[in-house]
Design an enzyme around this catalytic site. Sequence first.
Site, PDB file in Angstrom:
ATOM      1  N   GLU A   4       0.243  48.285  68.189  1.00 37.56           N
ATOM      2  CA  GLU A   4       1.221  47.470  67.466  1.00 37.56           C
ATOM      3  C   GLU A   4       1.251  46.044  67.989  1.00 37.56           C
ATOM      4  OE1 GLU A   4       2.336  48.550  64.815  1.00 37.56           O
ATOM      5  OE2 GLU A   4       1.710  50.621  65.121  1.00 37.56           O
ATOM      6  N   ASP A  48      -5.216  51.684  59.096  1.00 38.21           N
ATOM      7  CA  ASP A  48      -5.498  50.250  59.075  1.00 38.21           C
ATOM      8  C   ASP A  48      -6.963  50.003  58.766  1.00 38.21           C
ATOM      9  OD1 ASP A  48      -2.903  49.708  59.774  1.00 38.21           O
ATOM     10  OD2 ASP A  48      -3.321  49.962  61.905  1.00 38.21           O
ATOM     11  N   GLY A  68      14.633  42.895  37.161  1.00 35.63           N
ATOM     12  CA  GLY A  68      15.847  42.661  36.373  1.00 35.63           C
ATOM     13  C   GLY A  68      15.602  42.485  34.885  1.00 35.63           C
ATOM     14  N   LYS A  69      14.503  43.019  34.368  1.00 38.30           N
ATOM     15  CA  LYS A  69      14.220  42.856  32.937  1.00 38.30           C
ATOM     16  C   LYS A  69      15.240  43.605  32.092  1.00 38.30           C
ATOM     17  CE  LYS A  69      10.076  44.502  33.501  1.00 38.30           C
ATOM     18  NZ  LYS A  69      10.109  44.631  34.960  1.00 38.30           N
ATOM     19  N   THR A  70      15.431  44.869  32.421  1.00 36.75           N
ATOM     20  CA  THR A  70      16.406  45.660  31.681  1.00 36.75           C
ATOM     21  C   THR A  70      17.797  45.045  31.822  1.00 36.75           C
ATOM     22  OG1 THR A  70      15.056  47.582  32.189  1.00 36.75           O
ATOM     23  CG2 THR A  70      17.254  47.998  31.344  1.00 36.75           C
ATOM     24  N   GLY A  85       7.228  41.270  33.873  1.00 41.51           N
ATOM     25  CA  GLY A  85       7.445  41.043  35.297  1.00 41.51           C
ATOM     26  C   GLY A  85       7.316  42.322  36.078  1.00 41.51           C
ATOM     27  N   PRO A  86       7.156  42.209  37.385  1.00 42.80           N
ATOM     28  CA  PRO A  86       7.022  43.391  38.232  1.00 42.80           C
ATOM     29  C   PRO A  86       8.254  44.296  38.109  1.00 42.80           C
ATOM     30  CG  PRO A  86       6.713  41.370  39.511  1.00 42.80           C
ATOM     31  CD  PRO A  86       7.145  40.958  38.162  1.00 42.80           C
ATOM     32  N   PRO A  87       8.108  45.555  38.450  1.00 40.43           N
ATOM     33  CA  PRO A  87       9.238  46.483  38.354  1.00 40.43           C
ATOM     34  C   PRO A  87      10.413  46.011  39.211  1.00 40.43           C
ATOM     35  CG  PRO A  87       7.235  47.647  38.990  1.00 40.43           C
ATOM     36  CD  PRO A  87       6.905  46.201  38.977  1.00 40.43           C
ATOM     37  N   GLY A  88      11.598  46.215  38.710  1.00 39.95           N
ATOM     38  CA  GLY A  88      12.787  45.954  39.518  1.00 39.95           C
ATOM     39  C   GLY A  88      13.204  44.505  39.594  1.00 39.95           C
TER      40      GLY A  88
HETATM   41  P1  ADP Z   1      13.290  46.254  35.631  1.00 42.14           P
HETATM   42  O1  ADP Z   1      12.791  44.834  35.718  1.00 42.14           O
HETATM   43  O2  ADP Z   1      12.311  47.200  36.243  1.00 42.14           O
HETATM   44  O3  ADP Z   1      13.758  46.632  34.281  1.00 42.14           O
HETATM   45  P2  ADP Z   1      16.047  46.560  36.248  1.00 42.14           P
HETATM   46  O4  ADP Z   1      16.588  45.492  35.388  1.00 42.14           O
HETATM   47  O5  ADP Z   1      16.180  47.947  35.754  1.00 42.14           O
HETATM   48  O6  ADP Z   1      14.531  46.263  36.620  1.00 42.14           O
HETATM   49  O7  ADP Z   1      16.705  46.417  37.692  1.00 42.14           O
HETATM   50  C1  ADP Z   1      17.169  47.514  38.422  1.00 42.14           C
HETATM   51  C2  ADP Z   1      18.401  47.146  39.215  1.00 42.14           C
HETATM   52  O8  ADP Z   1      18.080  46.196  40.223  1.00 42.14           O
HETATM   53  C3  ADP Z   1      19.456  46.486  38.396  1.00 42.14           C
HETATM   54  O9  ADP Z   1      20.302  47.439  37.832  1.00 42.14           O
HETATM   55  C4  ADP Z   1      20.181  45.623  39.394  1.00 42.14           C
HETATM   56  O10 ADP Z   1      21.137  46.360  40.100  1.00 42.14           O
HETATM   57  C5  ADP Z   1      19.100  45.223  40.355  1.00 42.14           C
HETATM   58  N1  ADP Z   1      18.536  43.911  40.019  1.00 42.14           N
HETATM   59  C6  ADP Z   1      17.258  43.671  39.652  1.00 42.14           C
HETATM   60  N2  ADP Z   1      17.058  42.369  39.443  1.00 42.14           N
HETATM   61  C7  ADP Z   1      18.230  41.750  39.666  1.00 42.14           C
HETATM   62  C8  ADP Z   1      18.661  40.380  39.614  1.00 42.14           C
HETATM   63  N3  ADP Z   1      17.837  39.411  39.278  1.00 42.14           N
HETATM   64  N4  ADP Z   1      19.947  40.123  39.916  1.00 42.14           N
HETATM   65  C9  ADP Z   1      20.790  41.096  40.258  1.00 42.14           C
HETATM   66  N5  ADP Z   1      20.450  42.397  40.322  1.00 42.14           N
HETATM   67  C10 ADP Z   1      19.189  42.731  40.041  1.00 42.14           C
HETATM   68 MG    MG Z   2      13.381  48.318  33.245  1.00 44.03          MG
END
Ligand code: ADP
Ligand code: MG
Length: 584
Positions: A396, A477, A179-181, A174-177
């Site tokens: 704008e 742009d 919530g994979k980790t 999935g895209p960065p951020g």
């Molecule tokens: P990645 O997908 O890049 O591994 P992370 O799991 O490290 O992303 O997410 C970084 C932070 O963003 C998490 O520590 C959390 O605080 C927030 N976050 C990301 N996804 C979620 C989610 N689905 N629900 C709640 N918090 C989230």
């Molecule tokens: Mg990660």
Amino acid sequence: MFRSKFSYSNSKSSYSDLLTDIEEGKIESIFFYPRQREIDVLFKNGDKFKIPILYNDQLILEKATENKVELTINNSRKDSAAANSFASISLLIIFILALVLILRSTSKLASRAFGFSKNQAKFATIDDVDTRFDDVAGVPEAAEELKEVITFLKEPEKFENLGAKVPKGVLLIGPPGTGKTLLAKAIAGESGVPFLSIAASEFVELFVGVGASRVRDLFAKAKEKSPCIIFIDEIDSIGRQRGSGIGGGNDEREQTLNQLLTELDGFADNSGIIVLAATNRPDILDAALLRPGRFDRKIEVMLPDLDGRKKILSVHSLSKPLSKEVDLGYWASRTVGFSGADLANLMNESAIHCARNKSKLISDFHIENALDKITIGLRSSLITSSNMKKIIAYNEVGRAIVSAVRNGIESVDKITILPRSGSIGGYTKICPDEDVISSGLISKKLLFSKIEIALAGRAAETIVFGESEITQCSINDISYATNIVREMVTKYGFSIIGPISMDSDNNEMFLGGGLFRRKPLIAGKTSSRIDNEIIRISKISLNNSIEILKKNRVLLDKLVDILLNKETIDKQVFKLTTSTLLKV
Ligand code: ADP
Ligand code: MG
């Protein structure tokens, strides 16, 4: 010593009381210690107090002299001298400690480089992981699938009885951020089995063979701990397609990957070990890694939808005091395309902003500011030249009107000419379409409207100030528009040249495509047709924008007027002004 005469009890007397007491003549004498921020006060009735004062407090001195209170300055250096020698001794100790630490860490470094077998895997036991599925919001499908993984670990018999093999590897994509980790941590927290977590980059070291031996160690450890979960974060850093090395530079990475593949095959089925990995670049992973029997389960973690965003926002405002009027559903609707991490960041920035304003509750105002900061950048100094302001305003507003015509009035979130750091002029925030974000499909119509919106600034300048007066204000742009047009023609087959991919960007070399991959062959004649087509589409789009703005000239001028007065037009004002006047 003199000071011992005074009581060290917690004095009830405060600084402001002291000022009044001096004025009212209740004070017999005051003793100053200029190096300390306190004074001893002797009251006429015999009470003695220690009262903290400001450093170099002139007010007390003045008040005391005015009211003829006896002042004694105790300039003895004894205390400070003692303090000084104490300070110098502690400095010496710190210095020696630092020296010892440096020496130890260098020797550690040296031994680490040669201690090939030492594993750097961070060993997180259950008590360390306090993340639960409740902490992960907005990704219900992924969470559901992962809950299954826990059953695999806890009740493997269930599956064995049916002759089913428990999957060995689960890949989170999935895209960065998104919530994979976080999900991986939640599994560890929920399942209660040992959790070995390592970032793939930690395998890779200076010396060939270190990574491979670390992989071996990791799996050996896991076998001891079984049932357990191994989590390899950002697996793309070792899992890239092999054979793309230029020179010998990638040998180490390849060996590490080979070892990982061997280990994945090596442990018996249903042995109670599940390997979890995460990546945002599944496209560059080696095919061998993805075949059944290794990472045979792939779980997609998508960007959250409206409801998901609302839930994530509420997860991240649990510990933050929100004011009553804040409607997280509304903020979810304003944050199309945000990842979980972006949303967490939004709530955090809001809290910071709130604290900076010394407010107790986070209100819509703070969230609005945080959103601006994240999407547009921090406010920088104001544009002073009124002429420049006008040009920017027309740019704008032009973009906003074209967006309203093509994608609906709702698509415009905010227009501002307040300069932000990192941009020359103003900013028009256009919400991406929810459907596009969730489906990932891009239509020809959508791309055309993107190009027209991007060129609308130039269009507005052309009709308002005339062809000869246009500025380079819309330079970014224009390059954005040209890139889209090029992709339309050479990648998506959206032009009269036909459905042919002539994408010549060959950066696949770094992604594992190999150095000598054949580039797509384009005849010179086709090249010039491509160029002509790009020019043609760009010109048509500019003309379309000009037509739209000409039709809406009254609205254009009106909005610019408001913008020049107020500097910002928000969603509501835009809707109100536009709904009656907009000519589609
Ligand atoms: P990645 O997908 O890049 O591994 P992370 O799991 O490290 O992303 O997410 C970084 C932070 O963003 C998490 O520590 C959390 O605080 C927030 N976050 C990301 N996804 C979620 C989610 N689905 N629900 C709640 N918090 C989230
Ligand atoms: Mg990660």
